[in-house]
Design a protein around this motif. Structure first.
Motif, PDB file in Angstrom:
ATOM      1  N   ALA A 280       0.854  -1.183   0.000  1.00 27.84           N
ATOM      2  CA  ALA A 280       0.000   0.000   0.000  1.00 27.84           C
ATOM      3  C   ALA A 280       0.887   1.229   0.000  1.00 27.84           C
ATOM      4  O   ALA A 280       1.881   1.284   0.724  1.00 27.84           O
ATOM      5  CB  ALA A 280      -0.889   0.009   1.242  1.00 27.84           C
ATOM      6  N   THR A 281       0.558   2.191  -0.815  1.00 27.14           N
ATOM      7  CA  THR A 281       1.374   3.388  -0.968  1.00 27.14           C
ATOM      8  C   THR A 281       0.488   4.627  -0.900  1.00 27.14           C
ATOM      9  O   THR A 281      -0.462   4.749  -1.664  1.00 27.14           O
ATOM     10  CB  THR A 281       2.068   3.384  -2.344  1.00 27.14           C
ATOM     11  N   ALA A 282       0.830   5.530   0.023  1.00 26.60           N
ATOM     12  CA  ALA A 282       0.142   6.819   0.051  1.00 26.60           C
ATOM     13  C   ALA A 282       0.790   7.713  -0.990  1.00 26.60           C
ATOM     14  O   ALA A 282       2.019   7.767  -1.099  1.00 26.60           O
ATOM     15  CB  ALA A 282       0.290   7.445   1.433  1.00 26.60           C
ATOM     16  N   GLU A 283      -0.012   8.383  -1.796  1.00 26.10           N
ATOM     17  CA  GLU A 283       0.579   9.141  -2.888  1.00 26.10           C
ATOM     18  C   GLU A 283       1.117  10.504  -2.462  1.00 26.10           C
ATOM     19  O   GLU A 283       2.215  10.888  -2.808  1.00 26.10           O
ATOM     20  CB  GLU A 283      -0.442   9.327  -4.020  1.00 26.10           C
ATOM     21  N   ASP A 284       0.366  11.255  -1.716  1.00 32.72           N
ATOM     22  CA  ASP A 284       0.754  12.641  -1.453  1.00 32.72           C
ATOM     23  C   ASP A 284       0.997  12.952   0.005  1.00 32.72           C
ATOM     24  O   ASP A 284       1.800  13.809   0.346  1.00 32.72           O
ATOM     25  CB  ASP A 284      -0.345  13.598  -1.934  1.00 32.72           C
TER      26      ASP A 284
ATOM     27  N   PRO B 131       0.484  11.156   4.251  1.00 31.12           N
ATOM     28  CA  PRO B 131       0.186   9.977   5.064  1.00 31.12           C
ATOM     29  C   PRO B 131      -1.326   9.816   5.255  1.00 31.12           C
ATOM     30  O   PRO B 131      -2.060  10.798   5.301  1.00 31.12           O
ATOM     31  CB  PRO B 131       0.865  10.296   6.395  1.00 31.12           C
ATOM     32  N   LEU B 132      -1.767   8.570   5.362  1.00 25.29           N
ATOM     33  CA  LEU B 132      -3.203   8.309   5.516  1.00 25.29           C
ATOM     34  C   LEU B 132      -3.470   7.495   6.775  1.00 25.29           C
ATOM     35  O   LEU B 132      -2.555   6.934   7.378  1.00 25.29           O
ATOM     36  CB  LEU B 132      -3.706   7.572   4.279  1.00 25.29           C
TER      37      LEU B 132
END
Lengths: 238, 238, 238, 238, 238, 238
Positions: C201-205, C207-208
């Motif tokens: 899983a990768t947060a794009e912009d 942190p989530l």
């Protein structure tokens, strides 16, 4: 003798111009079990060596999927290098297509023809050239329709076919089982009117007579005519 | 019209078989200002793909010195890659020579033909092929003389010449100033007896008539005969 | 909101196991407009690092045709190098498949999975993994049928699906127009029973939150189940 | 003892400045059986790192034909990489020549020196440097004559020679049979006036005494003087 | 059971910010015997794909010294190619760091993070990411201090840690002897506040349960908090 | 005049033999701010060209971390190629060390010396050679202690130092600020007893007098003696 077709008969030919939804022109062409995906990509930029001119360019790249063949071949991208056969074929494809395009009339843009062999059973380069003309024709038609181009830079039609001497008999459109034991293998790239664009003939094991070469030429004349008709039908339906 | 020779005349041809003192066979061949150093190197080992057999191999590599041409070209070794033209030419040279060698009779060894263009004025590939046959013939003669081979694996002679249509006129053995403006360029690799080994004809700008191609073939027949005589003289003197 | 499907709905999925006639296993898989040709090639040889063992190997290579995408991308074979994204994806595919194969039971042979993207509209790596399992399953079934293998080395089933957060909403199986503006992009490779093989899983912009990740996981559970059923149907019909 | 020449004697040296008709300067130089073709190519462009300046550049590339040696070596262009020895030598050649050129006075242009070894019998790098000075001198003379340059940027003369200790005896200008068993091998690049440009001395098997090195230096002084005279004669006749 | 630390305990961590005197930011970070030199280099130029914008870029490169490991590995520069693992890791590092940098606020410049593994005992990528944040933070602090930047583009903190299941037990921060026999290996890149930046979990031999993955997540929460405190201390002292 | 040391004085030298815990021999060597990590790796295998013999081999590789220098340099592994300077230096290191090792006595094994420059302030190659001898000596001592070797194959000691002419003054052990404006730069690799292993002297801008070179030699004699004492101390403490 050939089992399932006559000496001067092509394999079943089909051309699907809708396989790829993004390319400006597309032709998934089959010569029997040989299947090549040809796409034409139009880019509004010139190659570096034409920068000072108003001329366009047409170029080609060729590749074979690793399992296009009976046994798996290596992937050129993984080896880090295109093989000699690949380089030779893609140069031939680009050179041939440029012979029927007026590059000045094309203007300062490039058309890249990508030929990817999905399945290979002999004659991949002739299938690729024949399919590329269709993809190119469709891409240019779009540019004429949408006003990008005013005049048609495609100044002629071409198709390509292989012929060979197998057990002394001249055969049209060799499949792999024939090609692999041919005494002479020739590729003809010609116009429907009989104009010569490129001819390459290679004796495999020993020198051959000139009249044997002329028999192959006669077969090619017939094959090119048949292919040109199928091309025109595919373009018309696209 | 050509200034200094007839349409069916070769440039001055010379072959020096003593330029390199180490190679088993050598031919420094000149077609006018085009000058190619051809060496034949015999090695008592097979390429990997023949390991399980008793067969030999003949292969070729081609290169051009950076300043062989009017303006300096890049060095392929420095760029880290042989160009497409180089690959295409060296494959042609190797394939042609193998067509006149019985690889079983050659036995489990390799002959490498190196063609290095010292100066280029058109026709480097045909000069290279013509010179390679001389280098190969000399190298094999040595093996016959010293008993390495009992039977001669060289089953025929070959030479190569370019022909072209320039301003509508068919010309033999194009020099660069002619080649660069030819409408059609063809290379014929043939035996002195007229046997076909490889033929490649390319229309440069637009499709051409088949009878124009046949005019080039007629010139080639003459040129191949002349070259074969010069080859034989060079071998005899070596 | 999605126009034409629900947030937890896959795109139309199809699997054609007969597209390639030579490979031991084949799956031309489509996730909507994304289309990947997966082939499984069985070779009776081990990679070098397993030479001293009786173990087998499963590996994968991935490539994208230059015009698989909206605009033409360069050909990796021509650039002389596989890109970082390609390398990352093919390592993931190979690693995942090996997690469901008992390599000792496979014995001293290799299965190469080739994934070639013919058209790309997001989710190519998950389509490739899902298709590769089908190609692998078919290839191994043939070896079980013809007696090459006595026991089944495929110890489990797997499928892969992407999920993402787009405008704050969790969506299953992103197409390109969604993927390109997702805040988080996750790929789940799982068994139909809910076993975890690989999760990325990768947060794009920015942190989530962890609970956003957990929403994606819930979607993946549903998607994997649907894909597994389609895989089984394709294998059964092949 | 040497058979055919004295310890402080050079091999027969010859320089042919007309071998290549295209290069601005040319020297086909022989040190006995060692034969190197040196060409100087003038190009009206600077290397990228000098773009913001008015300075010129002199650089060198070195290569060896595959069959320059007793047994065939691989072709660097085919291997896709220049070997360490090649890189080391061409850096030395370029660095040495730059030491006798005023790069500001040369102006915003480049001179490329290509050194291609046609036959190798020891001392190829010293022959190359000695020949390059001749090719450079001729090329610059042309620019002075045709008005491209007003002032002479070549601020000195240089030549290069190898010396070595063989069986304890100091010898000038080693041929391969001597070089391959030398205890110490040294290359001197100097001006006729005794100025030092580059000195490299390497003990092969064990450390050596400083006075042994000084014996080699004395031989070099003599050799450089002899070579400089031959260079001047070649330039005068060109 | 672990011999010398608890299951939820990190190895001894140290960060030396003064090891390199030239880089704008530096962190020589140790996780036990794993030691990675991280440097941040600021350059006032953008990568080509951002040329038309005012945006900055953050990128990373990763390498391992040949003898960082128990036995010597090959040098990637000598092989002429970065391995797949290297490419995968450096893409991960760059992507993670970009998630906590506002690239518009950074302005038209680049920060290159170089991670060179001097010694490797497991967890090199998580050590690299943790160290890179420190090097980045220091480099940006300098730009804020000297007025190059007015606003802080680093919008958050991050650290990375590995967790794994070994013999069924969930362990924090695996050393090599644990990593090499783990059933599942997961890397968590998170903020001290629990925000997710990237999560990668891989089952090694067989699929695993989701609740096992959740155990690893719980360990990571603790580890990230500990690492963030050590990072802050190192930045404060620098 | 030098600010902080005399013309014939070395920079502060330190050698840490414990920095790397895995290599058979290690020396982290500093010449002032220049810092090179040298490791010796023993492998029980021969290079291919020695396969038929009982001889061993010593080889070296050299690299520089991208930010070892004032401004960041490219990473050779990422460029896919070692630069000419790197290749030249690593060949020099390997050749020098082999001059003090009896390769027959070493037996059928290899010692690889890796020199990685962590920080560069001039003299990296001389620091590397000096450090490599320490790493080699320690590695061989271990083999003597554990019985792998019965006789000591290290037949001598060596160290290396640079000297240069700066503003007409002869200086020992140049730092970067001196090296970059030296008129002549020389590297001496010698034994403590004054034996010559390799000498390289290069005039930067114009030819220089031989007696200037002799001044450098006198400085080197002193420097080599000082370095040898520091080497012996480091080995004794290891």
């Amino acid at each position: 003798m050939r089992e399932d077709r006559k000496a001067d008969e092509l394999r079943p030919i089909s051309i699907d111009t809708s396989f790829n939804r993004y390319a400006e022109g597309c032709a998934l062409i089959s010569f029997g079990h040989t299947r090549v995906l040809c796409t034409a990509s139009v880019e509004e930029k010139q190659p570096p060596f034409l920068r000072a001119t108003e001329q366009g360019w047409v170029t080609a790249e060729y590749g074979m999927l690793p399992r296009a063949t009976h046994s798996r071949g290596g992937r050129e991208a993984a080896r880090g290098k295109q093989g000699g056969r690949t380089v030779e074929i893609q140069r031939l494809i680009g050179r041939s297509l440029r012979a029927v395009v007026d590059l000045d009339m094309l203007g300062p843009r490039s058309i890249s023809l990508d030929c990817d062999v999905l399945q290979a059973d002999g004659g991949t380069r002739t299938a690729a050239i024949t399919g590329c003309w269709v993809a190119l024709r469709i891409a240019v038609n779009k540019m004429l329709t949408d006003g990008t181009l005013e005049q048609d830079p495609v100044i002629g039609q071409l198709a390509a076919v292989s012929c060979g001497l197998v057990d002394g008999q001249a055969l049209l459109d060799l499949q792999y089982s024939e090609d692999s034991r041919a005494e002479m293998d020739a590729n003809f790239i010609m116009t429907p009117e009989g104009g010569v664009i490129e001819v390459q003939a290679t004796a495999e094991d020993k020198p051959l007579h000139w009249d044997q070469f002329m028999q192959l030429k006669a077969l090619a004349d017939k094959g090119i005519g048949d292919l040109a008709a199928i091309q025109n039908e595919a373009v018309a339906k696209s």
